[in-house]
Motif scaffolding. Structure first.
Motif, PDB file in Angstrom:
ATOM      1  N   LYS A 127      40.835 103.623 -16.400  1.00 57.08           N
ATOM      2  CA  LYS A 127      39.556 104.341 -16.560  1.00 57.08           C
ATOM      3  C   LYS A 127      39.805 105.775 -17.008  1.00 57.08           C
ATOM      4  O   LYS A 127      39.157 106.273 -17.924  1.00 57.08           O
ATOM      5  CB  LYS A 127      38.782 104.300 -15.236  1.00 57.08           C
ATOM      6  CG  LYS A 127      37.442 105.018 -15.244  1.00 57.08           C
ATOM      7  CD  LYS A 127      36.753 104.837 -13.897  1.00 57.08           C
ATOM      8  CE  LYS A 127      35.513 105.670 -13.720  1.00 57.08           C
ATOM      9  NZ  LYS A 127      34.470 105.470 -14.714  1.00 57.08           N
ATOM     10  N   PHE A 130      41.044 105.723 -20.718  1.00 54.93           N
ATOM     11  CA  PHE A 130      40.007 105.409 -21.692  1.00 54.93           C
ATOM     12  C   PHE A 130      38.909 106.470 -21.737  1.00 54.93           C
ATOM     13  O   PHE A 130      38.404 106.794 -22.811  1.00 54.93           O
ATOM     14  CB  PHE A 130      39.395 104.038 -21.404  1.00 54.93           C
ATOM     15  CG  PHE A 130      40.277 102.880 -21.800  1.00 54.93           C
ATOM     16  CD1 PHE A 130      40.832 102.803 -23.064  1.00 54.93           C
ATOM     17  CD2 PHE A 130      40.542 101.863 -20.898  1.00 54.93           C
ATOM     18  CE1 PHE A 130      41.638 101.734 -23.438  1.00 54.93           C
ATOM     19  CE2 PHE A 130      41.344 100.783 -21.258  1.00 54.93           C
ATOM     20  CZ  PHE A 130      41.900 100.720 -22.528  1.00 54.93           C
ATOM     21  N   GLU A 131      38.543 107.010 -20.578  1.00 56.76           N
ATOM     22  CA  GLU A 131      37.419 107.946 -20.550  1.00 56.76           C
ATOM     23  C   GLU A 131      37.824 109.404 -20.735  1.00 56.76           C
ATOM     24  O   GLU A 131      37.140 110.151 -21.434  1.00 56.76           O
ATOM     25  CB  GLU A 131      36.638 107.781 -19.244  1.00 56.76           C
ATOM     26  CG  GLU A 131      35.937 106.430 -19.169  1.00 56.76           C
ATOM     27  CD  GLU A 131      35.086 106.264 -17.922  1.00 56.76           C
ATOM     28  OE1 GLU A 131      35.133 107.134 -17.028  1.00 56.76           O
ATOM     29  OE2 GLU A 131      34.357 105.244 -17.843  1.00 56.76           O
ATOM     30  N   GLN A 134      40.411 109.445 -23.907  1.00 55.70           N
ATOM     31  CA  GLN A 134      39.757 108.793 -25.046  1.00 55.70           C
ATOM     32  C   GLN A 134      40.697 107.862 -25.801  1.00 55.70           C
ATOM     33  O   GLN A 134      40.633 107.740 -27.033  1.00 55.70           O
ATOM     34  CB  GLN A 134      39.150 109.844 -25.998  1.00 55.70           C
ATOM     35  CG  GLN A 134      38.024 110.646 -25.395  1.00 55.70           C
ATOM     36  CD  GLN A 134      36.839 109.765 -25.026  1.00 55.70           C
ATOM     37  OE1 GLN A 134      36.310 109.045 -25.874  1.00 55.70           O
ATOM     38  NE2 GLN A 134      36.434 109.785 -23.771  1.00 55.70           N
ATOM     39  N   HIS A 136      42.215 104.429 -27.233  1.00 57.93           N
ATOM     40  CA  HIS A 136      41.616 103.198 -27.729  1.00 57.93           C
ATOM     41  C   HIS A 136      42.352 101.974 -27.189  1.00 57.93           C
ATOM     42  O   HIS A 136      41.766 100.896 -27.061  1.00 57.93           O
ATOM     43  CB  HIS A 136      41.622 103.151 -29.257  1.00 57.93           C
ATOM     44  CG  HIS A 136      41.003 101.904 -29.799  1.00 57.93           C
ATOM     45  ND1 HIS A 136      39.645 101.668 -29.758  1.00 57.93           N
ATOM     46  CD2 HIS A 136      41.560 100.798 -30.348  1.00 57.93           C
ATOM     47  CE1 HIS A 136      39.385 100.475 -30.267  1.00 57.93           C
ATOM     48  NE2 HIS A 136      40.535  99.919 -30.631  1.00 57.93           N
ATOM     49  N   LYS A 186      40.014  99.295 -25.752  1.00 61.83           N
ATOM     50  CA  LYS A 186      38.860  99.905 -25.071  1.00 61.83           C
ATOM     51  C   LYS A 186      37.600  99.030 -25.110  1.00 61.83           C
ATOM     52  O   LYS A 186      36.934  98.896 -24.077  1.00 61.83           O
ATOM     53  CB  LYS A 186      38.572 101.288 -25.663  1.00 61.83           C
ATOM     54  CG  LYS A 186      37.561 102.089 -24.879  1.00 61.83           C
ATOM     55  CD  LYS A 186      37.475 103.511 -25.390  1.00 61.83           C
ATOM     56  CE  LYS A 186      36.603 104.383 -24.502  1.00 61.83           C
ATOM     57  NZ  LYS A 186      36.636 105.794 -24.946  1.00 61.83           N
ATOM     58  N   PRO A 187      37.247  98.417 -26.243  1.00 55.34           N
ATOM     59  CA  PRO A 187      36.037  97.576 -26.226  1.00 55.34           C
ATOM     60  C   PRO A 187      36.120  96.437 -25.200  1.00 55.34           C
ATOM     61  O   PRO A 187      35.129  96.121 -24.546  1.00 55.34           O
ATOM     62  CB  PRO A 187      35.960  97.030 -27.659  1.00 55.34           C
ATOM     63  CG  PRO A 187      36.691  98.050 -28.481  1.00 55.34           C
ATOM     64  CD  PRO A 187      37.811  98.544 -27.601  1.00 55.34           C
ATOM     65  N   TRP A 189      37.939  96.490 -22.430  1.00 59.23           N
ATOM     66  CA  TRP A 189      37.867  97.120 -21.117  1.00 59.23           C
ATOM     67  C   TRP A 189      36.412  97.466 -20.773  1.00 59.23           C
ATOM     68  O   TRP A 189      35.949  97.231 -19.668  1.00 59.23           O
ATOM     69  CB  TRP A 189      38.747  98.378 -21.100  1.00 59.23           C
ATOM     70  CG  TRP A 189      38.625  99.160 -19.840  1.00 59.23           C
ATOM     71  CD1 TRP A 189      39.245  98.921 -18.643  1.00 59.23           C
ATOM     72  CD2 TRP A 189      37.812 100.320 -19.624  1.00 59.23           C
ATOM     73  NE1 TRP A 189      38.875  99.857 -17.705  1.00 59.23           N
ATOM     74  CE2 TRP A 189      37.992 100.737 -18.288  1.00 59.23           C
ATOM     75  CE3 TRP A 189      36.945 101.066 -20.437  1.00 59.23           C
ATOM     76  CZ2 TRP A 189      37.350 101.834 -17.751  1.00 59.23           C
ATOM     77  CZ3 TRP A 189      36.311 102.175 -19.906  1.00 59.23           C
ATOM     78  CH2 TRP A 189      36.510 102.547 -18.563  1.00 59.23           C
ATOM     79  N   GLN A 190      35.690  98.019 -21.764  1.00 60.47           N
ATOM     80  CA  GLN A 190      34.290  98.378 -21.530  1.00 60.47           C
ATOM     81  C   GLN A 190      33.447  97.154 -21.216  1.00 60.47           C
ATOM     82  O   GLN A 190      32.604  97.186 -20.318  1.00 60.47           O
ATOM     83  CB  GLN A 190      33.718  99.101 -22.772  1.00 60.47           C
ATOM     84  CG  GLN A 190      34.259 100.507 -22.926  1.00 60.47           C
ATOM     85  CD  GLN A 190      33.835 101.144 -24.259  1.00 60.47           C
ATOM     86  OE1 GLN A 190      33.804 100.475 -25.289  1.00 60.47           O
ATOM     87  NE2 GLN A 190      33.531 102.428 -24.222  1.00 60.47           N
ATOM     88  N   ASN A 193      33.818  96.163 -17.696  1.00 59.15           N
ATOM     89  CA  ASN A 193      33.397  97.160 -16.710  1.00 59.15           C
ATOM     90  C   ASN A 193      31.950  97.614 -16.856  1.00 59.15           C
ATOM     91  O   ASN A 193      31.567  98.653 -16.342  1.00 59.15           O
ATOM     92  CB  ASN A 193      34.348  98.361 -16.765  1.00 59.15           C
ATOM     93  CG  ASN A 193      35.723  98.018 -16.243  1.00 59.15           C
ATOM     94  OD1 ASN A 193      35.951  97.986 -15.045  1.00 59.15           O
ATOM     95  ND2 ASN A 193      36.643  97.724 -17.142  1.00 59.15           N
ATOM     96  N   GLU A 194      31.149  96.860 -17.578  1.00 54.03           N
ATOM     97  CA  GLU A 194      29.733  97.230 -17.744  1.00 54.03           C
ATOM     98  C   GLU A 194      28.954  96.934 -16.471  1.00 54.03           C
ATOM     99  O   GLU A 194      29.251  96.009 -15.752  1.00 54.03           O
ATOM    100  CB  GLU A 194      29.118  96.461 -18.916  1.00 54.03           C
ATOM    101  CG  GLU A 194      29.597  96.971 -20.264  1.00 54.03           C
ATOM    102  CD  GLU A 194      29.054  96.161 -21.437  1.00 54.03           C
ATOM    103  OE1 GLU A 194      28.585  95.010 -21.227  1.00 54.03           O
ATOM    104  OE2 GLU A 194      29.082  96.683 -22.551  1.00 54.03           O
TER     105      GLU A 194
END
Length: 194
Positions: A127, A130-131, A134, A136, A186-187, A189-190, A193-194
């Motif tokens: 987290k 990625f956050e 930033q 990828h 990242k996509p 992972w996102q 984790n939504e």
């Protein structure tokens, strides 16, 4: 993408989980690092010879500290929230700023194995990567025999991307061994984790 790397590396990040605090590695950690890296059982999948002197541990700590100063890695000591005891190490390293990619590494003292420590730590490090950084993508390079590491990575959404046959000369076993590359973008992972 426009990432302010100087700002990211301005202050050493501290990350907390339910049971752990991930803090900056310091010279005081050389003795516990030596304990980890001199234990053949702990490092058997790392593909390196066990440390034989504290000087090696001091040198490694210097490398980690310098790596942060040069914006190449972030290495945390994983500590117990309750006691402050060091349990292991986690690192985001081999940073490729041009491609927003880094490698994930981790090691745990055997007294903390099978207690879900890395299952707790890895998601918060991802987290952060990625956050905050930033990134990828993350990659992880493991020995195919390391089933615990494979399960850990797969649990966090990593997928196997490559299998290299006899591409690594293992100094302990004195033979060529295979390596497996896992990655997480990242996509993906996102979406998890939504």
């Amino acid at each position: 993408m426009n990432v302010n790397w100087d700002k990211i590396f301005e202050t050493y990040p501290t990350i907390e989980t339910e049971r752990c605090i991930l803090r900056q590695i310091t010279m005081k950690d050389a003795s516990v690092l030596f304990k980890m890296m001199s234990d053949e059982h702990i490092i058997r999948y790392l593909g390196r010879l066990p440390m034989v002197s504290m000087d090696e541990a001091v040198e490694r700590v210097v490398t980690y500290i310098k790596g942060f100063e040069e914006q190449q890695n972030v290495t945390w000591m994983i500590c117990s929230r309750d006691s402050g005891e060091v349990m292991g190490l986690c690192t985001v390293f081999n940073l490729s700023k041009a491609h927003y990619r880094a490698e994930l590494g981790y090691i745990l003292l055997s007294s903390w194995w099978r207690q879900g420590i890395m299952t707790e730590v890895i998601p918060v490090v991802l987290k952060w990567g990625f956050e905050v950084m930033q990134l990828h993508s993350f990659m992880a390079n493991i020995d195919p025999a390391n089933e615990a590491s494979r399960r850990l990575l797969e649990k966090d959404g990593f997928v196997q991307e490559a299998y290299f046959r006899e591409d690594f000369y293992h100094p302990v076993y004195q033979k060529f061994t295979d390596t497996v590359i896992f990655s997480l973008i990242k996509p993906d992972w996102q979406a998890r984790n939504e």
